[in-house]
Design a protein around this motif. Structure first.
Motif, PDB file in Angstrom:
ATOM      1  N   GLU A  34       0.857  -1.198   0.000  1.00  0.00           N
ATOM      2  CA  GLU A  34       0.000   0.000   0.000  1.00  0.00           C
ATOM      3  C   GLU A  34       0.894   1.248   0.000  1.00  0.00           C
ATOM      4  OE1 GLU A  34      -3.238   1.247  -0.090  1.00  0.00           O
ATOM      5  OE2 GLU A  34      -2.106   3.107   0.181  1.00  0.00           O
ATOM      6  N   THR A  43     -11.863   4.241  -0.099  1.00  0.00           N
ATOM      7  CA  THR A  43     -12.445   3.620   1.095  1.00  0.00           C
ATOM      8  C   THR A  43     -12.572   4.623   2.246  1.00  0.00           C
ATOM      9  OG1 THR A  43     -11.558   1.488   0.428  1.00  0.00           O
ATOM     10  CG2 THR A  43     -12.123   1.740   2.764  1.00  0.00           C
ATOM     11  N   ASP A 310     -12.600   7.160  -7.171  1.00  0.00           N
ATOM     12  CA  ASP A 310     -12.669   5.706  -7.362  1.00  0.00           C
ATOM     13  C   ASP A 310     -12.335   5.432  -8.829  1.00  0.00           C
ATOM     14  OD1 ASP A 310     -13.117   3.038  -6.761  1.00  0.00           O
ATOM     15  OD2 ASP A 310     -15.279   3.223  -6.455  1.00  0.00           O
ATOM     16  N   LYS A 340     -19.848  -1.669  -0.170  1.00  0.00           N
ATOM     17  CA  LYS A 340     -20.814  -2.630   0.390  1.00  0.00           C
ATOM     18  C   LYS A 340     -20.621  -4.047  -0.125  1.00  0.00           C
ATOM     19  CE  LYS A 340     -23.983  -0.285  -1.754  1.00  0.00           C
ATOM     20  NZ  LYS A 340     -23.017   0.361  -2.696  1.00  0.00           N
TER      21      LYS A 340
HETATM   22  C1  LIG Z   1     -16.903   9.857  -1.855  1.00  0.00           C
HETATM   23  C2  LIG Z   1     -17.231   8.405  -2.105  1.00  0.00           C
HETATM   24  C3  LIG Z   1     -18.403   7.845  -1.585  1.00  0.00           C
HETATM   25  C4  LIG Z   1     -18.690   6.499  -1.813  1.00  0.00           C
HETATM   26  N1  LIG Z   1     -19.806   5.952  -1.236  1.00  0.00           N
HETATM   27  C5  LIG Z   1     -20.047   4.612  -1.353  1.00  0.00           C
HETATM   28  C6  LIG Z   1     -21.143   4.001  -0.682  1.00  0.00           C
HETATM   29  O1  LIG Z   1     -21.937   4.668   0.004  1.00  0.00           O
HETATM   30  N2  LIG Z   1     -21.305   2.653  -0.781  1.00  0.00           N
HETATM   31  C7  LIG Z   1     -20.474   1.887  -1.548  1.00  0.00           C
HETATM   32  O2  LIG Z   1     -20.673   0.673  -1.633  1.00  0.00           O
HETATM   33  N3  LIG Z   1     -19.424   2.441  -2.197  1.00  0.00           N
HETATM   34  C8  LIG Z   1     -19.184   3.770  -2.114  1.00  0.00           C
HETATM   35  N4  LIG Z   1     -18.131   4.345  -2.748  1.00  0.00           N
HETATM   36  C9  LIG Z   1     -17.252   3.480  -3.538  1.00  0.00           C
HETATM   37  C10 LIG Z   1     -16.318   2.706  -2.650  1.00  0.00           C
HETATM   38  O3  LIG Z   1     -15.850   3.519  -1.589  1.00  0.00           O
HETATM   39  C11 LIG Z   1     -15.148   2.199  -3.508  1.00  0.00           C
HETATM   40  O4  LIG Z   1     -15.666   1.465  -4.609  1.00  0.00           O
HETATM   41  C12 LIG Z   1     -14.253   1.280  -2.682  1.00  0.00           C
HETATM   42  O5  LIG Z   1     -13.830   1.922  -1.495  1.00  0.00           O
HETATM   43  C13 LIG Z   1     -13.053   0.908  -3.543  1.00  0.00           C
HETATM   44  O6  LIG Z   1     -12.144   0.213  -2.736  1.00  0.00           O
HETATM   45  P1  LIG Z   1     -10.743  -0.164  -3.352  1.00  0.00           P
HETATM   46  O7  LIG Z   1     -10.035  -0.962  -2.333  1.00  0.00           O
HETATM   47  O8  LIG Z   1     -10.966  -0.752  -4.714  1.00  0.00           O
HETATM   48  O9  LIG Z   1     -10.025   1.247  -3.645  1.00  0.00           O
HETATM   49  P2  LIG Z   1      -9.330   2.280  -2.651  1.00  0.00           P
HETATM   50  O10 LIG Z   1     -10.002   2.367  -1.352  1.00  0.00           O
HETATM   51  O11 LIG Z   1      -9.144   3.540  -3.444  1.00  0.00           O
HETATM   52  O12 LIG Z   1      -7.913   1.610  -2.382  1.00  0.00           O
HETATM   53  C14 LIG Z   1      -6.902   1.557  -3.360  1.00  0.00           C
HETATM   54  C15 LIG Z   1      -5.589   1.684  -2.624  1.00  0.00           C
HETATM   55  O13 LIG Z   1      -4.527   1.447  -3.539  1.00  0.00           O
HETATM   56  C16 LIG Z   1      -3.436   2.246  -3.134  1.00  0.00           C
HETATM   57  N5  LIG Z   1      -2.527   2.381  -4.264  1.00  0.00           N
HETATM   58  C17 LIG Z   1      -2.746   3.064  -5.415  1.00  0.00           C
HETATM   59  N6  LIG Z   1      -1.674   2.980  -6.226  1.00  0.00           N
HETATM   60  C18 LIG Z   1      -0.754   2.220  -5.581  1.00  0.00           C
HETATM   61  C19 LIG Z   1       0.575   1.783  -5.898  1.00  0.00           C
HETATM   62  N7  LIG Z   1       1.164   2.136  -7.041  1.00  0.00           N
HETATM   63  N8  LIG Z   1       1.220   1.009  -4.992  1.00  0.00           N
HETATM   64  C20 LIG Z   1       0.637   0.644  -3.822  1.00  0.00           C
HETATM   65  N9  LIG Z   1      -0.611   1.060  -3.464  1.00  0.00           N
HETATM   66  C21 LIG Z   1      -1.286   1.823  -4.336  1.00  0.00           C
HETATM   67  C22 LIG Z   1      -4.083   3.555  -2.713  1.00  0.00           C
HETATM   68  O14 LIG Z   1      -3.262   4.310  -1.859  1.00  0.00           O
HETATM   69  C23 LIG Z   1      -5.362   3.081  -2.048  1.00  0.00           C
HETATM   70  O15 LIG Z   1      -5.235   2.980  -0.638  1.00  0.00           O
HETATM   71  C24 LIG Z   1     -17.820   5.693  -2.582  1.00  0.00           C
HETATM   72  C25 LIG Z   1     -16.660   6.251  -3.128  1.00  0.00           C
HETATM   73  C26 LIG Z   1     -16.357   7.598  -2.892  1.00  0.00           C
HETATM   74  C27 LIG Z   1     -15.098   8.172  -3.480  1.00  0.00           C
END
Ligand SMILES: Cc1cc2nc3c(=O)[nH]c(=O)nc-3n(C[C@H](O)[C@H](O)[C@H](O)COP(=O)(O)OP(=O)(O)OC[C@H]3O[C@@H](n4cnc5c(N)ncnc54)[C@H](O)[C@@H]3O)c2cc1C
Length: 386
Positions: A34, A43, A310, A340
Motif C-alpha cells: 500500500e 475507502t 474511485d 458494500k
Molecule cells: C466519496 C465516495 C463515496 C462512496 N460511497 C459509497 C457508498 O456509500 N457505498 C459503496 O458501496 N461504495 C461507495 N463508494 C465506492 C467505494 O468507496 C469504492 O468502490 C471502494 O472503497 C473501492 O475500494 P478499493 O479498495 O478498490 O479502492 P481504494 O479504497 O481507493 O484503495 C486503493 C488503494 O490502492 C493504493 N494504491 C494506489 N496505487 C498504488 C501503488 N502504485 N502502490 C501501492 N498502493 C497503491 C491507494 O493508496 C489506495 O489505498 C464511494 C466512493 C467515494 C469516493
C-alpha cells in the motif's frame, strides 16, 4: 534479494484487504503493498451505504452476501465495522416504477428482505420527507450503513491474524514478467516476487494495468459529499435514502446527515488532485436538493464537505478476474459502489484464484474480457453516475 509471497495484492483499500483476509484464511502467504496507509483512497472517503437494491442480480447477490458479513461482523471477521441499521428507501420516478417492482421481486427471490411500499408508507416512516412527487419506493428495513475505515482496518487485522503481511508507505512502481507470466513487482521499498499479482489499486488501477501491459477501459470518478447538522425538528434520525428523482442520496450519522449527488461527478481527473475540499458549487447544489426532499433541512447547518476518487468502467461495474499476463488479476473499477460488496468480492476472488471459479456468487459477467467481447453489464434503471 527480493521478498517472496504466494500472492501480492496492490492496494490496501477495502477491496485489497478483504481479498487478503479471505486468502490468508485459506493459508495463502499474502502480502498487501500500500503506497500510503489502509483506507487512504476511496475507502476512507466512502459514504458506506449498505443496501442490496440494485438492478442487476450479480450486484444484489454480492451486496446480500456482504450484508450478512456486516451484520455478523464480530463473529465472522472480528473488530468493528460500525454497521448501523437505519432502514433504506430507494425512491424512483413514476417512469421507473415497473423496473423498481421487478427489481424488488428479483431481490425477494434471492432472499433479501425488501418490499415495495407506497409514498404514504414512506411518509409514515419518515414524516419529515416530502413524498408528493413519487408513488412507490423500495424499502429494505434491515439496511443502513457501515464505517468504511473501521471495516478496512478490521479486515486487515483479521488477515494479519491469519498470517498476511501489510507493507505501508510502499508504492508499486513496476510489474515484472518472465515467460508470459507475472513474476513480481518493483516498489519504492524493494522488489517482491510472486507468481500471482492482484491489482486492487482503486482510482490508480489503470496505471498498474499499464505496468502489466494491459489497456482496458478504466478511468477515474470524482465524488463529493457533505455532512450537515440536522435541525431538531427532524428528530433523532432518519432512514438512508437513494433518491433518483433528485439524483441524491443521504444517510444519518449521529446528529449529522451525509449527502451525495448522483450527477456532476467528473470522469478522467488525476486521482492525485486535492480532494480534501469539495469542488466549488457542490455544497449549494446538494443543500438545494436535500431541502427539496426534506424541507426542514433548511434549518440545518453545514458541518464539512470533501471528495474522493474511485476507478470507473464504461458499464460502471468492476473488473474482476484474470487479465493480461498469466497470474495477473484485477479487483478494480468498482465505480463508486464497491464498499458494500467488498466482503463478498474478496471471497469470490479468493475462490477464483485458488479454485479456478467463484462459487459464492457467479462473477463471470464481471470478467475483464467483457469489453473486448462487447458484453457490457446493464440494468433496467440505466441510472448511471454522471
Ligand atoms: C466519496 C465516495 C463515496 C462512496 N460511497 C459509497 C457508498 O456509500 N457505498 C459503496 O458501496 N461504495 C461507495 N463508494 C465506492 C467505494 O468507496 C469504492 O468502490 C471502494 O472503497 C473501492 O475500494 P478499493 O479498495 O478498490 O479502492 P481504494 O479504497 O481507493 O484503495 C486503493 C488503494 O490502492 C493504493 N494504491 C494506489 N496505487 C498504488 C501503488 N502504485 N502502490 C501501492 N498502493 C497503491 C491507494 O493508496 C489506495 O489505498 C464511494 C466512493 C467515494 C469516493
Amino acid at each position: 534479494m527480493s521478498d517472496t509471497a504466494d500472492i501480492i495484492i496492490i492496494g490496501g483499500g477495502v477491496q485489497g484487504v478483504s481479498l487478503a483476509f479471505h486468502l490468508a484464511r485459506r493459508g495463502v502467504n499474502v502480502v498487501v503493498l500500500e503506497k500510503q496507509h489502509v483506507a487512504a483512497g476511496a475507502t476512507g472517503r466512502s459514504s458506506g451505504l449498505v443496501r442490496m437494491h440494485y438492478d442487476t442480480e450479480v450486484d444484489s447477490r454480492l451486496a446480500w452476501e456482504s450484508f450478512q458479513v456486516f451484520c455478523n461482523w464480530k463473529e465472522l471477521v472480528g473488530g468493528e465495522c460500525g454497521f448501523t441499521r437505519t432502514g433504506f428507501f430507494q425512491i424512483v420516478s413514476i417512469k421507473q416504477e415497473e423496473a423498481l417492482k421487478a427489481n424488488v421481486a428479483m431481490h425477494q427471490q434471492i432472499g433479501i428482505p425488501a418490499l415495495v411500499v407506497s409514498a404514504e408508507d414512506v411518509k409514515r416512516l419518515a414524516p419529515a420527507f416530502m413524498t408528493d412527487d413519487f408513488r412507490v419506493a423500495a424499502y429494505e428495513p434491515e439496511s443502513g450503513y457501515a464505517m468504511p475505515s473501521d471495516t478496512a482496518t478490521a479486515l486487515m487485522a483479521a488477515a494479519r491474524h491469519y498470517g498476511a503481511r501489510l507493507v505501508q508507505d510502499c508504492a508499486v512502481t513496476g510489474v515484472t514478467e518472465a515467460g508470459g507470466r507475472v513474476s513480481g513487482v518493483h516498489t519504492s521499498r524493494g522488489d517482491y516476487s510472486s507468481p500471482v499479482v492482484v491489482n486492487a489499486a482503486g482510482a490508480w488501477a489503470a496505471s498498474i494495468n499499464r505496468m502489466a501491459g494491459l489497456d482496458l477501459p478504466l478511468t477515474t470518478w470524482r465524488h463529493d459529499t457533505m455532512y450537515v447538522k440536522r435541525p431538531a425538528e427532524i428528530g433523532l434520525s432518519h432512514p438512508t435514502v437513494i433518491d433518483f428523482q433528485h439524483e441524491l442520496y443521504f444517510r444519518p450519522e449521529g446528529s449529522l446527515t451525509l449527502v451525495g449527488l448522483e450527477d456532476g461527478n467528473p470522469l478522467g481527473e488525476s486521482p492525485d488532485n486535492d480532494a480534501d475540499q469539495a469542488r466549488a458549487g457542490f455544497v449549494e447544489r446538494a443543500i438545494e436538493r436535500l431541502c427539496r426532499r426534506v424541507p426542514a433541512m433548511e434549518g440545518g447547518s453545514l458541518h464539512s464537505a470533501h471528495g474522493g476518487y474511485d476507478g470507473i468502467t464504461p458499464d460502471q461495474h468492476p473488473l474482476l478476474g484474470a487479465a493480461g499476463p498469466q497470474g495477473f488479476y484485477l479487483d478494480c473499477g468498482h465505480s463508486g459502489t464497491g464498499f458494500k460488496t467488498a466482503p463478498a468480492v474478496g471471497l469470490c476472488l479468493a475462490e477464483l484464484i485458488l479454485d479456478g471459479a467463484a462459487k459464492t456468487v457467479d462473477i463471470s459477467t464481471l470478467a475483464p474480457g467483457r469489453f473486448g467481447e462487447g458484453k457490457l453489464v446493464g440494468g433496467s434503471y440505466q441510472n448511471l453516475w454522471k
